[in-house]
Design a protein around this motif. Structure first.
Motif, PDB file in Angstrom:
ATOM      1  N   UNK A   1     -17.957 -17.771   7.647  1.00 35.12           N
ATOM      2  CA  UNK A   1     -16.451 -18.670   7.519  1.00 35.12           C
ATOM      3  C   UNK A   1     -16.144 -19.131   5.957  1.00 35.12           C
ATOM      4  N   UNK A   2     -15.915 -17.604   5.047  1.00 36.59           N
ATOM      5  CA  UNK A   2     -15.850 -17.199   4.122  1.00 36.59           C
ATOM      6  C   UNK A   2     -13.857 -16.641   4.202  1.00 36.59           C
ATOM      7  N   UNK A   3     -13.014 -17.158   3.751  1.00 36.08           N
ATOM      8  CA  UNK A   3     -11.455 -17.325   4.242  1.00 36.08           C
ATOM      9  C   UNK A   3     -11.065 -15.732   3.672  1.00 36.08           C
ATOM     10  N   UNK A   4     -10.714 -15.231   4.774  1.00 31.83           N
ATOM     11  CA  UNK A   4      -9.846 -13.555   5.005  1.00 31.83           C
ATOM     12  C   UNK A   4      -9.126 -13.910   4.743  1.00 31.83           C
ATOM     13  N   UNK A   5      -8.739 -12.814   2.720  1.00 31.36           N
ATOM     14  CA  UNK A   5      -6.715 -12.744   2.786  1.00 31.36           C
ATOM     15  C   UNK A   5      -6.303 -11.285   3.285  1.00 31.36           C
ATOM     16  N   UNK A   6      -5.642 -11.200   4.284  1.00 31.52           N
ATOM     17  CA  UNK A   6      -5.464  -9.662   4.217  1.00 31.52           C
ATOM     18  C   UNK A   6      -3.753  -9.284   4.121  1.00 31.52           C
ATOM     19  N   UNK A   7      -4.023  -8.261   2.697  1.00 32.60           N
ATOM     20  CA  UNK A   7      -2.243  -8.650   2.287  1.00 32.60           C
ATOM     21  C   UNK A   7      -2.075  -7.259   2.534  1.00 32.60           C
ATOM     22  N   UNK A   8      -2.785  -6.188   4.055  1.00 31.60           N
ATOM     23  CA  UNK A   8      -2.516  -4.790   4.640  1.00 31.60           C
ATOM     24  C   UNK A   8      -1.103  -4.950   5.408  1.00 31.60           C
ATOM     25  N   UNK A   9      -0.261  -3.995   4.850  1.00 29.87           N
ATOM     26  CA  UNK A   9       1.192  -3.728   5.216  1.00 29.87           C
ATOM     27  C   UNK A   9       1.259  -2.403   5.952  1.00 29.87           C
ATOM     28  N   UNK A  10       1.588  -2.053   7.334  1.00 33.40           N
ATOM     29  CA  UNK A  10       2.086  -0.550   7.739  1.00 33.40           C
ATOM     30  C   UNK A  10       2.985  -0.180   6.911  1.00 33.40           C
ATOM     31  N   UNK A  11       2.500   0.906   6.899  1.00 42.40           N
ATOM     32  CA  UNK A  11       3.241   2.498   6.137  1.00 42.40           C
ATOM     33  C   UNK A  11       2.539   2.305   4.957  1.00 42.40           C
ATOM     34  N   UNK A  12       1.874   1.519   4.236  1.00 39.81           N
ATOM     35  CA  UNK A  12       1.616   1.269   2.573  1.00 39.81           C
ATOM     36  C   UNK A  12       1.127   2.763   2.293  1.00 39.81           C
ATOM     37  N   UNK A  13       1.195   3.236   1.049  1.00 44.52           N
ATOM     38  CA  UNK A  13       0.866   4.121   0.677  1.00 44.52           C
ATOM     39  C   UNK A  13      -0.278   3.604  -0.649  1.00 44.52           C
ATOM     40  N   UNK A  14      -1.366   4.689  -1.061  1.00 44.69           N
ATOM     41  CA  UNK A  14      -2.361   4.367  -1.551  1.00 44.69           C
ATOM     42  C   UNK A  14      -2.076   4.091  -2.432  1.00 44.69           C
ATOM     43  N   UNK A  15      -1.562   3.969  -3.518  1.00 46.92           N
ATOM     44  CA  UNK A  15      -0.630   3.455  -4.646  1.00 46.92           C
ATOM     45  C   UNK A  15      -0.366   1.871  -4.598  1.00 46.92           C
ATOM     46  N   UNK A  16       0.366   1.793  -3.578  1.00 46.57           N
ATOM     47  CA  UNK A  16       0.735   0.226  -3.490  1.00 46.57           C
ATOM     48  C   UNK A  16      -0.105  -0.401  -2.814  1.00 46.57           C
ATOM     49  N   UNK A  17      -1.345   0.005  -1.888  1.00 45.60           N
ATOM     50  CA  UNK A  17      -2.639  -0.867  -2.044  1.00 45.60           C
ATOM     51  C   UNK A  17      -3.143  -1.037  -2.762  1.00 45.60           C
ATOM     52  N   UNK A  18      -3.401  -0.015  -3.987  1.00 41.83           N
ATOM     53  CA  UNK A  18      -4.172  -0.254  -4.833  1.00 41.83           C
ATOM     54  C   UNK A  18      -3.418  -1.460  -5.973  1.00 41.83           C
ATOM     55  N   UNK A  19      -2.671  -1.351  -6.316  1.00 48.00           N
ATOM     56  CA  UNK A  19      -1.569  -2.413  -6.840  1.00 48.00           C
ATOM     57  C   UNK A  19      -1.443  -3.293  -6.181  1.00 48.00           C
ATOM     58  N   UNK A  20      -1.976  -4.149  -4.885  1.00 48.21           N
ATOM     59  CA  UNK A  20      -2.262  -5.312  -4.584  1.00 48.21           C
ATOM     60  C   UNK A  20      -3.521  -6.251  -4.920  1.00 48.21           C
ATOM     61  N   UNK A  21      -4.437  -4.566  -5.135  1.00 49.82           N
ATOM     62  CA  UNK A  21      -5.816  -5.022  -5.140  1.00 49.82           C
ATOM     63  C   UNK A  21      -5.604  -5.585  -6.812  1.00 49.82           C
ATOM     64  N   UNK A  22      -4.844  -5.047  -7.634  1.00 53.43           N
ATOM     65  CA  UNK A  22      -4.794  -5.448  -9.192  1.00 53.43           C
ATOM     66  C   UNK A  22      -4.009  -6.576  -9.568  1.00 53.43           C
ATOM     67  N   UNK A  23      -3.382  -6.363  -8.615  1.00 55.07           N
ATOM     68  CA  UNK A  23      -2.274  -7.982  -8.671  1.00 55.07           C
ATOM     69  C   UNK A  23      -3.483  -8.952  -8.746  1.00 55.07           C
ATOM     70  N   UNK A  24      -4.220  -9.252  -7.507  1.00 60.52           N
ATOM     71  CA  UNK A  24      -4.665 -10.234  -7.197  1.00 60.52           C
ATOM     72  C   UNK A  24      -5.994 -10.417  -8.241  1.00 60.52           C
ATOM     73  N   UNK A  25      -5.783  -9.537  -8.805  1.00 59.69           N
ATOM     74  CA  UNK A  25      -7.781  -9.406 -10.320  1.00 59.69           C
ATOM     75  C   UNK A  25      -6.166 -10.532 -11.068  1.00 59.69           C
ATOM     76  N   UNK A  26      -5.175  -9.659 -11.302  1.00 66.48           N
ATOM     77  CA  UNK A  26      -4.702  -9.937 -12.650  1.00 66.48           C
ATOM     78  C   UNK A  26      -3.922 -11.466 -12.551  1.00 66.48           C
ATOM     79  N   UNK A  27      -3.864 -12.167 -11.601  1.00 65.58           N
ATOM     80  CA  UNK A  27      -4.008 -13.691 -10.869  1.00 65.58           C
ATOM     81  C   UNK A  27      -5.049 -14.824 -11.481  1.00 65.58           C
TER      82      UNK A  27
END
Length: 82
Positions: free
Chosen positions: A29-55
Motif C-alpha cells: 500500500x506504499x506510494x510508488x513514484x516512478x521517475x524513470x525515462x527511456x534512454x536516460x544515462x547513469x548520470x541522469x538517473x543518479x541526478x534524479x535521486x539526488x534531486x529528490x533527496x535535496x527536495x
C-alpha cells in the motif's frame, strides 16, 4: 517508509515488459513514484535521486536501476530533461 521512488531507464518504466512501478504498487500500500525515462544515462538517473533527496524526501526507499555505460548525458529540449 512512506514512498518507493524508482529511477532508471526504459527497463524501469511502466511501459516495458516488466512494469516495476506497477508491480511494486500492487505488492504493498506504499506510494510508488516512478521517475524513470527511456534512454536516460547513469548520470541522469543518479541526478534524479539526488534531486529528490535535496527536495527533502524522507522515509523513502530509493530504487536506482543503472543502465548501459555508453549512454551520454545530453539535454533534450523536447521534454526538458537530461
Amino acid at each position: 517508509m512512506k514512498k518507493i521512488i524508482v529511477s532508471g531507464c526504459s527497463y524501469s518504466t511502466n511501459t516495458g515488459s516488466t512494469p516495476y512501478g506497477n508491480i511494486l504498487g500492487n505488492l504493498s500500500s506504499i506510494e510508488v513514484i516512478n521517475t524513470s525515462w527511456p534512454g536516460q544515462s547513469n548520470q541522469s538517473i543518479i541526478r534524479q535521486i539526488r534531486k529528490e533527496i535535496k527536495n527533502g524526501v524522507t522515509n523513502s526507499l530509493f530504487i536506482c536501476q543503472l543502465t548501459h555505460l555508453h549512454r551520454l548525458n545530453l539535454y533534450c529540449t523536447l521534454n526538458d530533461k537530461y
